[in-house]
Motif scaffolding. Structure first.
Motif, short mmCIF file in Angstrom:
data_model
loop_
_atom_site.label_atom_id
_atom_site.label_comp_id
_atom_site.label_asym_id
_atom_site.label_seq_id
_atom_site.Cartn_x
_atom_site.Cartn_y
_atom_site.Cartn_z
N MET A 69 0.85 -1.17 0.00
CA MET A 69 0.00 0.00 0.00
C MET A 69 0.90 1.23 0.00
SD MET A 69 -3.14 0.89 2.57
CE MET A 69 -2.21 0.67 4.03
N HIS A 70 0.52 2.22 -0.76
CA HIS A 70 1.29 3.46 -0.86
C HIS A 70 0.34 4.62 -0.64
CE1 HIS A 70 4.54 6.00 -2.22
NE2 HIS A 70 3.66 6.67 -2.93
N GLY A 71 0.47 5.30 0.49
CA GLY A 71 -0.45 6.39 0.78
C GLY A 71 -1.87 5.87 0.89
N ASP A 72 -2.76 6.47 0.11
CA ASP A 72 -4.17 6.07 0.15
C ASP A 72 -4.55 5.22 -1.05
OD1 ASP A 72 -3.93 8.01 -1.74
OD2 ASP A 72 -5.65 9.17 -1.08
N ARG A 73 -3.57 4.55 -1.65
CA ARG A 73 -3.85 3.72 -2.83
C ARG A 73 -3.02 2.43 -2.78
NH1 ARG A 73 -0.64 7.98 -4.90
NH2 ARG A 73 1.41 7.22 -5.46
N LEU A 74 -3.50 1.45 -3.49
CA LEU A 74 -2.76 0.23 -3.71
C LEU A 74 -1.77 0.50 -4.83
CD1 LEU A 74 -2.36 -2.91 -3.62
CD2 LEU A 74 -4.17 -3.02 -5.35
N GLU A 75 -0.50 0.13 -4.64
CA GLU A 75 0.48 0.30 -5.70
C GLU A 75 1.09 -1.06 -6.02
OE1 GLU A 75 3.03 3.82 -6.07
OE2 GLU A 75 4.68 2.42 -5.85
N ILE A 76 0.94 -1.48 -7.26
CA ILE A 76 1.48 -2.75 -7.73
C ILE A 76 2.80 -2.45 -8.42
CG2 ILE A 76 1.14 -4.72 -9.28
CD1 ILE A 76 -1.91 -4.26 -8.87
N VAL A 77 3.88 -3.07 -7.97
CA VAL A 77 5.19 -2.80 -8.54
C VAL A 77 5.78 -3.99 -9.29
CG1 VAL A 77 5.74 -0.96 -6.92
CG2 VAL A 77 6.35 -3.31 -6.37
N GLY A 78 5.15 -5.14 -9.20
CA GLY A 78 5.62 -6.31 -9.92
C GLY A 78 4.70 -7.49 -9.63
N LEU A 79 4.63 -8.41 -10.59
CA LEU A 79 3.71 -9.54 -10.40
C LEU A 79 4.40 -10.88 -10.53
CD1 LEU A 79 0.46 -8.38 -12.22
CD2 LEU A 79 0.82 -8.69 -9.80
N VAL A 80 4.75 -11.26 -11.74
CA VAL A 80 5.29 -12.61 -11.96
C VAL A 80 6.55 -12.54 -12.81
CG1 VAL A 80 3.04 -13.74 -11.75
CG2 VAL A 80 3.83 -13.01 -13.98
N ALA A 81 7.39 -13.53 -12.66
CA ALA A 81 8.61 -13.62 -13.47
C ALA A 81 8.25 -13.86 -14.93
CB ALA A 81 9.48 -14.77 -12.94
N TRP A 138 -8.06 -7.10 -1.46
CA TRP A 138 -7.37 -6.73 -0.22
C TRP A 138 -7.50 -5.23 0.00
CZ3 TRP A 138 -3.33 -3.44 0.74
CH2 TRP A 138 -2.69 -3.55 1.98
N ALA A 139 -7.26 -4.45 -1.06
CA ALA A 139 -7.31 -2.99 -0.95
C ALA A 139 -8.73 -2.51 -0.64
CB ALA A 139 -6.80 -2.36 -2.24
N ARG A 140 -9.71 -3.06 -1.33
CA ARG A 140 -11.11 -2.67 -1.08
C ARG A 140 -11.51 -2.96 0.37
NH1 ARG A 140 -12.01 -5.32 -5.96
NH2 ARG A 140 -12.21 -3.86 -7.68
N ASP A 141 -11.07 -4.11 0.88
CA ASP A 141 -11.38 -4.48 2.27
C ASP A 141 -10.80 -3.48 3.26
OD1 ASP A 141 -12.71 -6.74 1.38
OD2 ASP A 141 -11.07 -8.13 1.92
N ARG A 142 -9.80 -2.73 2.85
CA ARG A 142 -9.16 -1.75 3.72
C ARG A 142 -9.59 -0.32 3.39
NH1 ARG A 142 -7.09 -6.30 3.55
NH2 ARG A 142 -5.83 -7.16 5.20
N GLY A 143 -10.60 -0.20 2.54
CA GLY A 143 -11.15 1.12 2.23
C GLY A 143 -10.41 1.91 1.17
N LEU A 144 -9.46 1.28 0.50
CA LEU A 144 -8.74 1.99 -0.56
C LEU A 144 -9.62 2.04 -1.81
CD1 LEU A 144 -5.20 0.42 -0.11
CD2 LEU A 144 -6.11 2.53 0.86
#
Length: 78
Positions: free
Chosen positions: A1-13, A32-38
């Protein structure tokens, strides 16, 4: 999580792309993010990664910014 948003920085090889794992991870991260109010998810992806861009666009993400990253090696300089 980054600030008030979910930040995806990498997924799969690279050797796992096309396996469905990335889509499952994005879905799980969004839940996961929605469950936390993002309310926002963001992805950082290099400008040359066209397949990744198509992957994210296909999941409802939209491009909002283009930037350049500059790197300089300082090894051996004096």
């Amino acid at each position: 999580m980054h600030g008030d948003r979910l930040e995806i920085v990498g997924l799969v090889a690279a050797d796992r792309r096309g396996s469905g794992e990335g889509g499952a991870l994005v879905t799980a991260a969004e839940e996961w993010a929605r469950d936390r109010g993002l309310t926002t998810a963001q992805v950082l992806s290099g400008s040359e990664r066209n397949a990744a861009h198509a992957f994210y666009r296909g999941r409802g993400f939209r491009g909002v910014k283009t930037e350049q990253v500059f790197v300089k090696s300082l090894a051996g300089e004096r």
